[in-house]
Design a protein around this motif. Sequence first.
Motif, PDB file in Angstrom:
ATOM      1  N   LEU A   1       0.860  -1.183   0.000  1.00 56.54           N
ATOM      2  CA  LEU A   1       0.000   0.000   0.000  1.00 56.54           C
ATOM      3  C   LEU A   1       0.894   1.229   0.000  1.00 56.54           C
ATOM      4  N   CYS A   2       0.889   1.963  -1.114  1.00 59.09           N
ATOM      5  CA  CYS A   2       1.742   3.144  -1.279  1.00 59.09           C
ATOM      6  C   CYS A   2       0.937   4.403  -0.971  1.00 59.09           C
ATOM      7  N   LEU A   3       1.413   5.177  -0.021  1.00 61.50           N
ATOM      8  CA  LEU A   3       0.719   6.389   0.415  1.00 61.50           C
ATOM      9  C   LEU A   3       1.572   7.614   0.109  1.00 61.50           C
TER      10      LEU A   3
ATOM     11  N   VAL B   1       4.204   1.620   2.213  1.00 60.06           N
ATOM     12  CA  VAL B   1       5.259   2.445   1.633  1.00 60.06           C
ATOM     13  C   VAL B   1       4.735   3.869   1.732  1.00 60.06           C
ATOM     14  N   MET B   2       5.377   4.687   2.569  1.00 64.84           N
ATOM     15  CA  MET B   2       4.825   6.003   2.896  1.00 64.84           C
ATOM     16  C   MET B   2       5.809   7.101   2.529  1.00 64.84           C
ATOM     17  N   HIS B   3       5.255   8.168   1.965  1.00 64.89           N
ATOM     18  CA  HIS B   3       6.068   9.326   1.604  1.00 64.89           C
ATOM     19  C   HIS B   3       5.485  10.562   2.282  1.00 64.89           C
TER      20      HIS B   3
ATOM     21  N   GLY C   1      -0.494   6.685   7.246  1.00 70.83           N
ATOM     22  CA  GLY C   1      -0.255   5.247   7.314  1.00 70.83           C
ATOM     23  C   GLY C   1      -0.029   4.744   8.731  1.00 70.83           C
ATOM     24  N   MET C   2       0.682   5.516   9.527  1.00 63.73           N
ATOM     25  CA  MET C   2       0.914   5.098  10.916  1.00 63.73           C
ATOM     26  C   MET C   2      -0.384   5.147  11.719  1.00 63.73           C
TER      27      MET C   2
ATOM     28  N   VAL D   1       8.071   0.768   5.113  1.00 69.85           N
ATOM     29  CA  VAL D   1       9.130   1.433   4.386  1.00 69.85           C
ATOM     30  C   VAL D   1       8.714   2.884   4.283  1.00 69.85           C
ATOM     31  N   SER D   2       9.584   3.795   4.657  1.00 64.99           N
ATOM     32  CA  SER D   2       9.170   5.187   4.630  1.00 64.99           C
ATOM     33  C   SER D   2      10.306   6.106   4.255  1.00 64.99           C
ATOM     34  N   GLN D   3       9.951   7.133   3.501  1.00 65.49           N
ATOM     35  CA  GLN D   3      10.858   8.242   3.370  1.00 65.49           C
ATOM     36  C   GLN D   3      10.585   9.112   4.592  1.00 65.49           C
ATOM     37  N   GLN D   4      11.264  10.212   4.687  1.00 62.82           N
ATOM     38  CA  GLN D   4      11.065  11.101   5.824  1.00 62.82           C
ATOM     39  C   GLN D   4       9.596  11.456   5.998  1.00 62.82           C
ATOM     40  N   MET D   5       9.106  11.345   7.217  1.00 66.21           N
ATOM     41  CA  MET D   5       7.719  11.697   7.519  1.00 66.21           C
ATOM     42  C   MET D   5       7.717  12.938   8.391  1.00 66.21           C
TER      43      MET D   5
END
Length: 182
Positions: free
Chosen positions: A40-42, A108-110, A117-118, A148-152
């Motif tokens: 699930l890409c957010l 997968v969160m951006h 997502g969290m 998996v995350s880029q900076q949140m």
Amino acid sequence: MIPSDATFAGTFPFAPHFTDAPGFRMHYVDEGPHDGEVILCLHGEPTWGYLFRHLIPALSETHRVVVPDHMGFGKSETPADRSYWLQDHIDNLEAFVLALGLTDITLVMHDFGGPVGMGLAARHPDRIAASSRPTDRRHSARRIFSIVSQQMRAYHHGSSGSPARMQTARWSPCCSISASIS
């Protein structure tokens, strides 16, 4: 709202899907085998599912890749009668995930997709992909979330409703948080 048939000169060739589960017309991409593990890409702000256009084909060979557009972004509706707080986006994602019956999700969160997502993971940890880590009997039920995350960025709102300060969080593989306030 971007027209549902827009492909941007073939750079976004995915079939558009829509659901009304969150109470508005929400667009999403759903590619790959439906019996595959769910990714699930957010997306963050101000982007939309187009952000993941190169990732979708690579992952959808073996996984079910689901990419929703948040309310007010991409091909999803922008209802004038709705609020757009973080809580509302979490509610929308929860309704979406439940309507599609998604389980064993790897997130997968951006950017802004991170807190959304969290929020989902906190409400439904049973729907997030996890594995047992049987180091000993006392810890056999320990769950390791697949995130998996880029900076949140998490925004803390003051009484005026505007961001009072910004917190940048990075998540370790075991979901502990290290944060810095700026």
